[in-house]
Design a protein around this motif. Structure first.
Motif, mmCIF file in Angstrom:
data_model
loop_
_atom_site.group_PDB
_atom_site.id
_atom_site.type_symbol
_atom_site.label_atom_id
_atom_site.label_comp_id
_atom_site.label_asym_id
_atom_site.label_seq_id
_atom_site.Cartn_x
_atom_site.Cartn_y
_atom_site.Cartn_z
ATOM 1 N N VAL A 189 -8.309 -16.171 4.491
ATOM 2 C CA VAL A 189 -7.691 -16.167 3.163
ATOM 3 C C VAL A 189 -8.712 -15.804 2.085
ATOM 4 C CG1 VAL A 189 -6.630 -17.620 1.399
ATOM 5 C CG2 VAL A 189 -5.846 -17.768 3.767
ATOM 6 N N VAL A 190 -9.888 -16.456 2.135
ATOM 7 C CA VAL A 190 -10.859 -16.273 1.053
ATOM 8 C C VAL A 190 -11.464 -14.874 1.065
ATOM 9 C CG1 VAL A 190 -13.058 -17.076 0.111
ATOM 10 C CG2 VAL A 190 -11.376 -18.721 0.910
ATOM 11 N N PHE A 191 -11.817 -14.370 2.242
ATOM 12 C CA PHE A 191 -12.573 -13.116 2.281
ATOM 13 C C PHE A 191 -11.755 -11.903 2.710
ATOM 14 C CE2 PHE A 191 -15.808 -16.444 2.986
ATOM 15 C CZ PHE A 191 -16.554 -16.226 1.852
ATOM 16 N N PHE A 192 -10.516 -12.118 3.150
ATOM 17 C CA PHE A 192 -9.702 -10.972 3.550
ATOM 18 C C PHE A 192 -8.442 -10.844 2.682
ATOM 19 C CE2 PHE A 192 -12.443 -11.468 7.093
ATOM 20 C CZ PHE A 192 -12.526 -10.256 7.725
ATOM 21 N N LEU A 193 -7.601 -11.883 2.741
ATOM 22 C CA LEU A 193 -6.308 -11.753 2.067
ATOM 23 C C LEU A 193 -6.458 -11.751 0.551
ATOM 24 C CD1 LEU A 193 -4.121 -14.042 4.347
ATOM 25 C CD2 LEU A 193 -4.474 -11.583 4.465
ATOM 26 N N TRP A 194 -7.270 -12.666 0.039
ATOM 27 C CA TRP A 194 -7.449 -12.745 -1.412
ATOM 28 C C TRP A 194 -8.036 -11.440 -1.967
ATOM 29 C CZ3 TRP A 194 -5.802 -14.795 -5.647
ATOM 30 C CH2 TRP A 194 -6.590 -14.762 -6.806
ATOM 31 N N PRO A 195 -9.142 -10.918 -1.410
ATOM 32 C CA PRO A 195 -9.650 -9.637 -1.921
ATOM 33 C C PRO A 195 -8.644 -8.505 -1.782
ATOM 34 C CG PRO A 195 -11.294 -10.678 -0.546
ATOM 35 C CD PRO A 195 -10.045 -11.485 -0.394
ATOM 36 N N ALA A 196 -7.894 -8.498 -0.679
ATOM 37 C CA ALA A 196 -6.909 -7.428 -0.511
ATOM 38 C C ALA A 196 -5.843 -7.533 -1.602
ATOM 39 C CB ALA A 196 -6.270 -7.508 0.869
ATOM 40 N N ALA A 197 -5.397 -8.768 -1.881
ATOM 41 C CA ALA A 197 -4.403 -8.962 -2.934
ATOM 42 C C ALA A 197 -4.983 -8.561 -4.290
ATOM 43 C CB ALA A 197 -3.945 -10.421 -2.951
ATOM 44 N N THR A 198 -6.262 -8.927 -4.512
ATOM 45 C CA THR A 198 -6.906 -8.538 -5.771
ATOM 46 C C THR A 198 -6.952 -7.023 -5.913
ATOM 47 O OG1 THR A 198 -8.345 -10.422 -5.367
ATOM 48 C CG2 THR A 198 -8.900 -9.010 -7.216
ATOM 49 N N ALA A 199 -7.292 -6.349 -4.828
ATOM 50 C CA ALA A 199 -7.355 -4.887 -4.879
ATOM 51 C C ALA A 199 -5.990 -4.327 -5.238
ATOM 52 C CB ALA A 199 -7.820 -4.336 -3.529
ATOM 53 N N PHE A 200 -4.976 -4.903 -4.620
ATOM 54 C CA PHE A 200 -3.610 -4.445 -4.877
ATOM 55 C C PHE A 200 -3.260 -4.626 -6.359
ATOM 56 C CE2 PHE A 200 1.054 -4.919 -4.622
ATOM 57 C CZ PHE A 200 1.325 -3.718 -4.013
ATOM 58 N N TRP A 201 -3.558 -5.808 -6.879
ATOM 59 C CA TRP A 201 -3.277 -6.119 -8.293
ATOM 60 C C TRP A 201 -4.086 -5.199 -9.204
ATOM 61 C CZ3 TRP A 201 -0.271 -7.723 -11.855
ATOM 62 C CH2 TRP A 201 -0.741 -8.248 -13.063
ATOM 63 N N GLN A 202 -5.364 -5.058 -8.889
ATOM 64 C CA GLN A 202 -6.251 -4.284 -9.754
ATOM 65 C C GLN A 202 -5.888 -2.804 -9.784
ATOM 66 O OE1 GLN A 202 -10.359 -5.305 -8.969
ATOM 67 N NE2 GLN A 202 -10.282 -5.984 -11.089
ATOM 68 N N SER A 203 -5.245 -2.354 -8.699
ATOM 69 C CA SER A 203 -4.915 -0.934 -8.652
ATOM 70 C C SER A 203 -3.857 -0.578 -9.697
ATOM 71 C CB SER A 203 -4.435 -0.554 -7.255
ATOM 72 O OG SER A 203 -3.167 -1.093 -7.010
ATOM 73 N N PHE A 204 -3.251 -1.605 -10.298
ATOM 74 C CA PHE A 204 -2.272 -1.342 -11.359
ATOM 75 C C PHE A 204 -2.859 -1.575 -12.747
ATOM 76 C CE2 PHE A 204 0.326 -2.390 -7.645
ATOM 77 C CZ PHE A 204 1.102 -1.252 -7.588
ATOM 78 N N LEU A 205 -4.151 -1.896 -12.811
ATOM 79 C CA LEU A 205 -4.771 -2.211 -14.091
ATOM 80 C C LEU A 205 -5.736 -1.115 -14.511
ATOM 81 C CD1 LEU A 205 -5.728 -5.958 -13.545
ATOM 82 C CD2 LEU A 205 -3.632 -5.034 -14.544
ATOM 83 N N GLN A 254 -9.141 -0.827 -17.162
ATOM 84 C CA GLN A 254 -10.030 -1.463 -18.127
ATOM 85 C C GLN A 254 -10.579 -0.418 -19.067
ATOM 86 O OE1 GLN A 254 -13.254 -3.486 -16.227
ATOM 87 N NE2 GLN A 254 -12.346 -5.495 -16.501
ATOM 88 N N ASP A 255 -10.747 -0.791 -20.357
ATOM 89 C CA ASP A 255 -11.396 0.169 -21.247
ATOM 90 C C ASP A 255 -12.904 0.175 -20.946
ATOM 91 O OD1 ASP A 255 -12.815 -1.770 -22.647
ATOM 92 O OD2 ASP A 255 -11.198 -2.077 -24.083
ATOM 93 N N ALA A 256 -13.607 1.113 -21.551
ATOM 94 C CA ALA A 256 -14.988 1.381 -21.154
ATOM 95 C C ALA A 256 -15.899 0.174 -21.315
ATOM 96 C CB ALA A 256 -15.537 2.559 -21.972
ATOM 97 N N PHE A 257 -15.571 -0.736 -22.234
ATOM 98 C CA PHE A 257 -16.475 -1.858 -22.460
ATOM 99 C C PHE A 257 -16.013 -3.129 -21.770
ATOM 100 C CE2 PHE A 257 -16.673 1.032 -26.042
ATOM 101 C CZ PHE A 257 -18.012 1.393 -25.988
ATOM 102 N N GLY A 258 -14.871 -3.042 -21.080
ATOM 103 C CA GLY A 258 -14.373 -4.210 -20.377
ATOM 104 C C GLY A 258 -13.759 -5.246 -21.284
ATOM 105 N N PHE A 259 -13.418 -4.869 -22.521
ATOM 106 C CA PHE A 259 -12.812 -5.832 -23.447
ATOM 107 C C PHE A 259 -11.338 -6.045 -23.136
ATOM 108 C CE2 PHE A 259 -16.192 -4.375 -26.555
ATOM 109 C CZ PHE A 259 -16.980 -5.473 -26.283
ATOM 110 N N LYS A 260 -10.695 -4.983 -22.755
ATOM 111 C CA LYS A 260 -9.255 -5.044 -22.670
ATOM 112 C C LYS A 260 -8.794 -4.500 -21.325
ATOM 113 C CE LYS A 260 -6.619 -2.679 -25.374
ATOM 114 N NZ LYS A 260 -6.210 -1.906 -26.522
#
Lengths: 294, 282
Positions: A26-42, A44-50
């Motif tokens: 869960v910690v090192f496989f499923l959670w990172p995979a889920a994070t990658a999935f979520w992040q692929s829809f996000l 970030q602006d160049a400075f990481g503010f938003k």
């Protein structure tokens, strides 16, 4: 799912036993995979503010990006070349070893050890052999009138990583082909011989069809190997260059994520790669299921 | 073979000798290169015969390494690789055998779900989820220590399957007899199941040791502290520098030292290795 006729009645113990494995999963496989999935829809602006939720924009950009499509192309060329070369060479060697069965143990020992060499080390070995100024192979090529410089010639660099990846994989394929060839019943071969079929004809009409499940399994495994286990070869030698000619997908995920710090794009690439692994694993398992019925 | 054809047998030997030559040649060249002094490469070609600097080069690498070019000595790197390889192998075997035991010998709610969760790890190689995994490890404060090098890699679906397959072939009577004799599950596991699995464990250990030793991407990103470099990833730093100022004799000595331990393990344990390989992958 299969289990024993009788089982231990304990209620808590099985959870304790399986907990370490599940925790790490869960910690090192499923959670990172889920994070990658979520992040692929996000994005970030160049400075990481938003951070904005951008739906499929990362994917659309990726598929509109000629560099990504190039990386796809390189990966295909690389994976197909490595798979074809390493399976045909290994099959040739395994067939030869079957003919000289008495001495084949010595040959096997001499052939299987590259399995233990790290991909990165294999890359460096061949990098050195092909080194344009002092490498022995580059020297031989020059004396044949072929100029070689993988530092500036994209095709040369691709040939180099294909050779290194193939060299490392032959031993694995050899072992599986040898095992498959040994399981072909002798009586079939003898029947073929009595009917007047020569060794070559027997191989193609009797032996090869019987080992085709192994061949298919190896093809899938080799594609997976070439696509995912060869990061070390690329990173230790060409670093994707020259002119990004050897940038394969796993290298690009790493490069865009860690060097380019483009997290949205890297995450989208991760998700695409996961889909490819799932597809390849599914193919492999369907095949294994079918094989069990034989 | 079926009929005697001396020519084909001869051809088979030729093919095999050619194959063996191609497989050995790069390492032979590396070994030769590692036995020369730094100036022997200036002529424009790697020499094909051994040189006189073999011991000197290897002792240089083992003691001081190429510290001048930003790489630590190879001795500690070899030790790190060894710790990582043993840690990964032991960790994978320990948690896999326990979860296989739970899955086969107990019936509990969510058993199938747990099995599939472990199965999914097959489809998530570290290369494809590299950035978020790095972030998790960083958040847990596991960068630059052995825990971070080893623990994220020790989940293993294949090892769990292997043990599950094996446990299913163990006769039920053994377990029933143990229960009749009043043995609890852990006593049964320790006194009966574990001794029966010794061959499987040994075979698996060889493969997992090699796997752990050869890790590249993971140590590359979780270790920035030189004292934790593993040898396989450390070599890249030497080679990258050596490209500007060729000290190929030393790099090749490092290559030989890095490749030797796993190769020796596999050659020495060939029979177990083949058993483990064929059973884990199928």
């Amino acid at each position: 799912m299969q289990t024993k006729r009788t089982v231990f009645p304990n209620r808590i113990l099985p959870y304790l036993l399986i907990a370490p494995q599940l925790l790490i999963t869960v910690v090192f496989f499923l959670w990172p995979a889920a994070t990658a999935f979520w992040q692929s829809f996000l994005r970030q602006d160049a400075f990481g503010f938003k951070t904005n939720f951008v739906w499929f924009q990362n994917y659309r950009r990726l598929f509109a990006d000629p560099l990504y499509m190039d990386a796809f192309g390189h990966t295909m060329v690389f994976a197909v070349s490595v798979t074809i070369l390493s399976t045909t060479i290994a099959l040739t060697l395994a067939a030869a070893a079957m003919r000289v069965l008495r001495t084949s143990r010595i040959y096997s020992t001499l052939l299987i050890w590259p399995y233990a060499v790290a991909p990165a080390i294999a890359g460096i070995l061949w990098w050195f052999m092909f080194n344009p100024s002092i490498g022995i192979v580059a020297y031989m090529l020059r004396s044949m009138g072929i100029s070689w410089n993988h530092l500036i010639n994209p095709d040369n660099a691709m040939v180099l990583i294909v050779i290194a990846a193939t060299w490392k994989q032959i031993s694995y394929n050899f072992l599986f082909f040898l095992a498959a060839l040994q399981s072909v019943p002798r009586s079939l071969q003898e029947a073929g011989a009595i009917d007047g079929a020569g060794p070559v004809k027997r191989f193609w009409t009797i032996v090869f069809p019987l080992i085709s499940p192994t061949t298919f399994y190896l093809v899938v495994i080799n594609i997976v190997y070439a696509m995912f286990d060869t990061f070390g070869i690329v990173h230790a030698t060409t670093q994707g260059g020259p002119a990004r000619a050897t940038e394969i997908l796993v290298y690009k995920v790493y490069f865009d994520g860690f060097i380019g710090l483009n997290l949205g794009s890297s995450a989208a690439q991760s998700v695409i790669l996961m889909i490819i692994v799932v597809a390849l694993t599914a193919i492999q398992f369907r095949f294994i299921e079918r094989r069990v019925q034989y | 073979m079926v009929e005697n054809r001396p020519f084909l047998n001869f051809l088979a030997h030729i093919v095999l000798i050619l194959g063996v030559t191609i497989v050995i040649f790069p390492v032979y060249i590396a070994f030769i290169a590692s036995s020369h002094g730094p100036n022997d490469f200036l002529s424009g070609l790697v020499p094909l015969a051994p040189g006189p600097h073999l011991i000197e080069n290897y002792s240089t690498m083992l003691s001081s390494g190429m510290t001048s070019s930003g790489a630590p000595p190879i001795g500690p790197m070899l030790l790190n690789s060894f710790i990582m390889a043993v840690g990964v192998a032991v960790g994978k075997i320990a948690i896999s055998i326990l979860s296989a035991f739970a899955i086969v010998y107990f019936r509990f709610p969510f058993r199938t779900l747990a099995f599939w969760m472990i199965f999914i790890t097959l489809m998530l190689p570290v290369e494809v989820r590299i950035v978020p995994t790095y972030k998790v490890v960083a958040d847990l404060g596991m960068l630059n220590n052995y825990g971070g090098l080893i623990i994220p890699l020790i989940a293993s679906a294949t090892a769990t399957f292997l043990f599950r397959q094996f446990f299913l072939t163990v006769p039920d009577e053994l377990m029933e007899a143990a229960r009749v004799d009043g043995a609890g599950p852990m006593k049964f596991f320790r006194d009966i199941l574990l001794p029966l699995s010794v061959t499987n464990i040994a075979a698996l250990f060889i493969i997992l040791f090699v796997l752990g030793w050869n890790q590249y991407l993971w140590p590359l990103i979780v270790t920035t502290d030189q004292s934790l470099y593993t040898v396989v990833m450390g070599i890249q730093r030497m080679a990258a520098v050596a490209d500007a100022e060729p000290r190929w004799n030393l790099v090749m000595a490092a290559v030989i030292l890095a490749a030797l331990p796993p190769v020796l393990v596999i050659v020495a344990m060939q029979r177990l290795f083949v058993k483990g390989l064929v059973e884990t992958e199928k």
